[in-house]
Write an enzyme that holds these catalytic residues in place. Structure first.
Site, PDB file in Angstrom:
ATOM      1  N   ASN A  19      93.285  41.569 -78.412  1.00  0.00           N
ATOM      2  CA  ASN A  19      93.212  40.410 -77.319  1.00  0.00           C
ATOM      3  C   ASN A  19      93.031  38.926 -77.541  1.00  0.00           C
ATOM      4  OD1 ASN A  19      92.893  39.806 -74.492  1.00  0.00           O
ATOM      5  ND2 ASN A  19      90.560  39.918 -74.277  1.00  0.00           N
ATOM      6  N   ASP A  31      98.862  50.171 -78.412  1.00  0.00           N
ATOM      7  CA  ASP A  31      98.572  49.846 -77.039  1.00  0.00           C
ATOM      8  C   ASP A  31      99.769  50.285 -76.305  1.00  0.00           C
ATOM      9  OD1 ASP A  31      97.934  49.261 -74.383  1.00  0.00           O
ATOM     10  OD2 ASP A  31      97.282  47.269 -74.780  1.00  0.00           O
ATOM     11  N   ASN A  87      99.898  51.402 -73.058  1.00  0.00           N
ATOM     12  CA  ASN A  87      99.800  50.900 -71.852  1.00  0.00           C
ATOM     13  C   ASN A  87     100.144  51.827 -70.861  1.00  0.00           C
ATOM     14  OD1 ASN A  87      98.589  48.357 -71.276  1.00  0.00           O
ATOM     15  ND2 ASN A  87     100.181  47.367 -72.614  1.00  0.00           N
ATOM     16  N   HIS A  93      89.397  46.023 -75.567  1.00  0.00           N
ATOM     17  CA  HIS A  93      89.777  47.241 -76.370  1.00  0.00           C
ATOM     18  C   HIS A  93      88.843  47.565 -77.337  1.00  0.00           C
ATOM     19  CE1 HIS A  93      93.961  47.708 -74.415  1.00  0.00           C
ATOM     20  NE2 HIS A  93      93.655  46.187 -74.271  1.00  0.00           N
ATOM     21  N   GLU A 149      98.502  42.673 -79.609  1.00  0.00           N
ATOM     22  CA  GLU A 149      98.042  41.210 -78.758  1.00  0.00           C
ATOM     23  C   GLU A 149      97.415  40.230 -79.816  1.00  0.00           C
ATOM     24  OE1 GLU A 149      96.863  40.247 -74.159  1.00  0.00           O
ATOM     25  OE2 GLU A 149      96.463  42.284 -75.133  1.00  0.00           O
TER      26      GLU A 149
END
Length: 267
Positions: A10, A153, A155, A258, A36
């Protein structure tokens, strides 16, 4: 033993200020897959951009401040690759892979999507192209006597056990029927031919969740989603001996929304 950890940070610059540097110094991982990252390599502090004891591959997005994946390995890879041969997505900072002895390890950041918008269309296009690549990668690796591990990730929460509030999310991106069906294809022996490693290790439990919204008290109430996955070829999955989510003890100790997902493989 090969210990692999995957985590969506993040924003790596922000995570570095919140505890990631200390976490990195203490991890036992042999391979670390980040998603990310949201920074050019030159923008990263040295202790996370080029940390001592690691070989690092950064794959930033062409769009500044978005996406970005990285791979950190204790030993120098035999080969590295950024992207999966997609004209649309190879510059988007969503996929990179490294070859280590006997195994290819990749870091994936699949688009998050938003129902009724171009973002969801983009996600579906990515999924279509990526499944074709996953099949090609598995076949190529098998011909070379290699295993494959795609961490990241994804998603998508695959089953009801993969998110706390599944009833309230049946029309939300990340739990749409067409997304779940696509992940079923990735994991079907006759199609993608891959294995969800942590689910195989923990077949009968809710979660373990890997992402909790910063909104409300989602983390404190464990109202999470399991969207950060280790997805591997069956041979490697059969050698996974332990899988866990490194959930922070308290909300205040989190350095990302996360949590790291770690699996130990007995090679």
């Amino acid at each position: 033993m090969l210990t692999v950890t995957s985590v969506n940070v993040n924003g790596l610059r922000a995570a570095a200020k919140k505890g990631f540097v200390e976490w990195l110094a203490g991890t036992d991982a042999d391979v670390l897959c980040l998603q990310e990252v949201r920074a050019e390599p030159r923008q990263l502090p040295e202790q996370v951009g080029t940390p001592e004891g690691w070989h690092v591959l950064h794959a930033p997005a062409a769009a500044k401040g978005r996406a970005g994946v990285s791979l950190y390995t204790r030993r120098e890879p035999d080969r590295v690759r950024v992207g999966f041969g997609s004209a649309e997505f190879d510059g988007s900072g969503r996929y990179a892979e490294v070859d280590l002895p006997g195994v290819t390890v990749a870091s994936l950041y699949l688009p998050s999507g938003e129902v009724g918008t171009e973002r969801q269309d983009e996600k579906m296009r990515f999924m279509g192209e990526f499944l074709a690549y996953l099949k090609e990668l598995r076949e190529r690796a098998a011909a070379d006597g290699r295993e494959v591990l795609i961490c990241g990730d994804w998603n998508i929460a695959h089953q009801r056990a993969d998110l706390k509030n599944w009833r309230g999310n049946t029309k939300s991106s990340g739990f749409l029927p067409e997304e779940r069906d696509w992940l079923t294809q990735v994991l079907a022996p006759e199609a993608g031919g891959y294995v969800d490693v942590v689910r195989a290790l923990h077949p009968d439990i809710e979660g373990p969740y890997t992402w909790w919204s910063y909104r409300g008290r989602a983390f404190d109430n464990d109202t999470g989603w399991r969207i950060d996955l280790h997805v591997s070829t069956p041979g490697l999955a059969s050698r996974a001996v332990k899988g866990s989510v490194e959930r922070a003890a308290t909300h205040a100790e989190r350095w990302s929304d996360h949590a790291p997902v770690t699996v130990v493989y007995d090679l």
